[in-house]
Design a protein around this motif. Sequence first.
Motif, PDB file in Angstrom:
ATOM      1  N   ASP A   1      -0.279  -2.268  -7.021  1.00 59.01           N
ATOM      2  CA  ASP A   1      -1.744  -2.363  -7.119  1.00 59.01           C
ATOM      3  C   ASP A   1      -2.162  -3.711  -7.692  1.00 59.01           C
ATOM      4  O   ASP A   1      -3.165  -4.304  -7.254  1.00 59.01           O
ATOM      5  CB  ASP A   1      -2.292  -1.228  -7.978  1.00 59.01           C
ATOM      6  CG  ASP A   1      -2.276   0.115  -7.248  1.00 59.01           C
ATOM      7  OD1 ASP A   1      -2.290   0.100  -5.997  1.00 59.01           O
ATOM      8  OD2 ASP A   1      -2.241   1.156  -7.919  1.00 59.01           O
TER       9      ASP A   1
ATOM     10  N   SER B   1       2.457   1.620  -3.433  1.00 57.63           N
ATOM     11  CA  SER B   1       1.547   2.104  -4.478  1.00 57.63           C
ATOM     12  C   SER B   1       1.391   3.621  -4.426  1.00 57.63           C
ATOM     13  O   SER B   1       1.113   4.256  -5.444  1.00 57.63           O
ATOM     14  CB  SER B   1       0.174   1.434  -4.341  1.00 57.63           C
ATOM     15  OG  SER B   1      -0.501   1.884  -3.184  1.00 57.63           O
TER      16      SER B   1
ATOM     17  N   ALA C   1       4.370   4.013  -7.680  1.00 56.20           N
ATOM     18  CA  ALA C   1       3.326   3.178  -8.277  1.00 56.20           C
ATOM     19  C   ALA C   1       3.831   2.333  -9.441  1.00 56.20           C
ATOM     20  O   ALA C   1       3.252   1.293  -9.771  1.00 56.20           O
ATOM     21  CB  ALA C   1       2.157   4.048  -8.738  1.00 56.20           C
TER      22      ALA C   1
ATOM     23  N   THR D   1       0.837  -1.204   0.000  1.00 60.97           N
ATOM     24  CA  THR D   1       0.000   0.000   0.000  1.00 60.97           C
ATOM     25  C   THR D   1       0.867   1.248   0.000  1.00 60.97           C
ATOM     26  O   THR D   1       0.622   2.197  -0.759  1.00 60.97           O
ATOM     27  CB  THR D   1      -0.946  -0.002   1.211  1.00 60.97           C
ATOM     28  OG1 THR D   1      -1.779  -1.171   1.167  1.00 60.97           O
ATOM     29  CG2 THR D   1      -1.827   1.234   1.215  1.00 60.97           C
TER      30      THR D   1
END
Length: 717
Positions: free
Chosen positions: A84, A68, A72, A65
């Motif tokens: 993700d 991301s 990302a 998390t």
Amino acid sequence: MDDMMGTALPKSLFVNRELSWLEFNKRVLLESLDDAVPLFERLKFEAIYFSNLDEFFMVRVGSLTDQSLLDAQKTDDKTGMNADEQIAAIIEKVASFAPLCESAYGVIRQQLKELGVDLVDVHRINQVEELIAQKYFLEDILPLLSPQIIDRHHPFPFLKSKEQYVISLFAAKDEVIKLGIVPVSHLPQYFVFSVDNRQKVVFTADIVCHFAQKLYSKYEIVEKNILRVTRNADISVNEGLFDYDVDFRGIMQELLKKRRRLSIVRAQLAQAPSERLRRHLCKRLGIASDHIMVSGIPLDFSFGFSLPGNLNLSRKDLSFRELRPSLPIDFSKRDAIKYCTEHDVLLSYPFQSMKPFIDLLYAAAEDPTVVSIKISLYRLANRSRIASALCAAAERGKEVLCVLELRARFDEQSNIDYAKLLEDAGCTVIYGLSDYKVHAKLCLITRKVHGKIVHLTQIGTGNYNEKTAELYTDLCLITSDETVGQDANDIFGALCMGETVERTRTLWAAPNCYLDKVLCAIDEEIAIQKAGGEGYVGIKVNSLNCMEVMEKLVEASRAGVQIELFIRGICCIRPGVEGYTDLLTVRSVVGRYLEHSRIFVFGRGSRQQIYIGSGDLLNRNTHRRVEVFAGVRSPDLRARVLEILDAFRRDNVKAWDMLPDGSYVKPPRTGDEAALESQIYLQEYFAAPFEEEGQPQAFGGRLRGLLDRLGGRARKR
């Protein structure tokens, strides 16, 4: 073939780290569905599955998390998935296990019912149960509850990680959401009562939810549920915090406070919510809809650990048969220092007791020739006798150096407390390195005998923890080899200077002298194979995801080297893939004990090398931790280590074989083939005491094949 090695290996050859771990946890869950496992133990295995999953979401999903948000585009080096995509795959796979969880719980519940124990479903509660539950609610629960109203005038409260809350949605004239929230985790998780000679177990969260209307007499409840959240626990220590003038213990205590308030990564609900409630929770909790998971079984499954002890069922067949560790040598009847100076010693936990090593520490505390004890500590037991022995040594004037790693995840507070205790006793405590966790299991006893410095060195695969030594399979090697002792002294010297050792004589020591040693050893087997010999690599670790090692194993398999991987958990390389890993097998054993020992075997016959130590083959072990491995040189000790691998090789009860697609299956067993459970076999194998001269016992048929294996004729699967 050599030309093929110059090209990039296909991504399909590898498995994502997180998905591989979930497959391991599935194997844990499947133990709760195995009728051959006693009923109470199956309940515990399901509790272990959920406990594992909690930590996985807190650490691994928490880390993804963060990734991301911060990077990302960063992808997994094995499968090319970004954060993700990995999270989405995790959510999908965890959801696919839900029917297995509910099936296991259903079977356990039915079998408990047959024994006169009812796990009460409040949705199907009968009149007598209702009256007793209501009395308990009104007299014992209600006075301890603190319900809150949440609307535009009252803020949404902070929800603690892994705690349960009963939530109520109230009827409203407008579209404004008004909720009632009441925490229940501070209460007993369940209560047990008897009706007509039957034991009834009712979960407190269910009772509060069932009688929620009694908490909010002025409101009409239109929907109620039980909510449990899991928060990110992936905190890290900034390198700058290790400046010499910073109180590192204080910093860690602040970080522990911060952990309790990190973002939510998962929400669990006891039943499917309305779309209105789901949208509101997503907004309030800051999570996507697919991070809300609905479960038809208790959200907090930790009751599985305690419930058996609170039921009035005395049948012995409901739990595993008690297996007591043997005491291979009793140092209360002989000189521990003298014995270990004259014999290399190998202890195999939990089949053998940790007591000889603890007795050695106490003997070192008393021995006038001992000048210092140096030890690396990662996780200690409550009321640790090892810590007591170290304190006793310091109080008797020995120099005691403890390299105490405060960043042992979820044991940070315990280690902070032990740091204070050890310092108060006169031990010198240092907290490791800024860039590397000190994960090594290393102890060095230094003596001055007739003006000469000599050493006793202990190298282990598991923590200095008496409790886990009863639950995890680990090895403990004690040797008076001076080359080993000198390496150990150099390692501690480097740690005291805030550094890592750059080179060693005989020990393997991460981060600088571990990965290259492993790769070099595999290269030697490749060279032997290409020269017409018989190359062999056998590795037993908990996890494997290091790309350098996996690429080298592919090269070895293509060269014709036989490779056996015994990996309990994460394994990111697929075996049996044509043209790549044809000669590589992967086997996992999940049994009553947690497989934890790390063993490396290279080659056959007189050139064979055997190492044991603290590190897996994860990137963190090869690059970001201090790990230590030692060679096993005594012929009888080498035979015992090989017998461990052979027991795994022959296990046809608790073993799982990995298939080329990454899934796992039980090995086939013919109708006339005798069942062999490796851990039970090894319990018997290690039961005999040491002989005075340090030679292996005559175990009868159990030693069959040891000389053959040492001579190079290892049994193949």
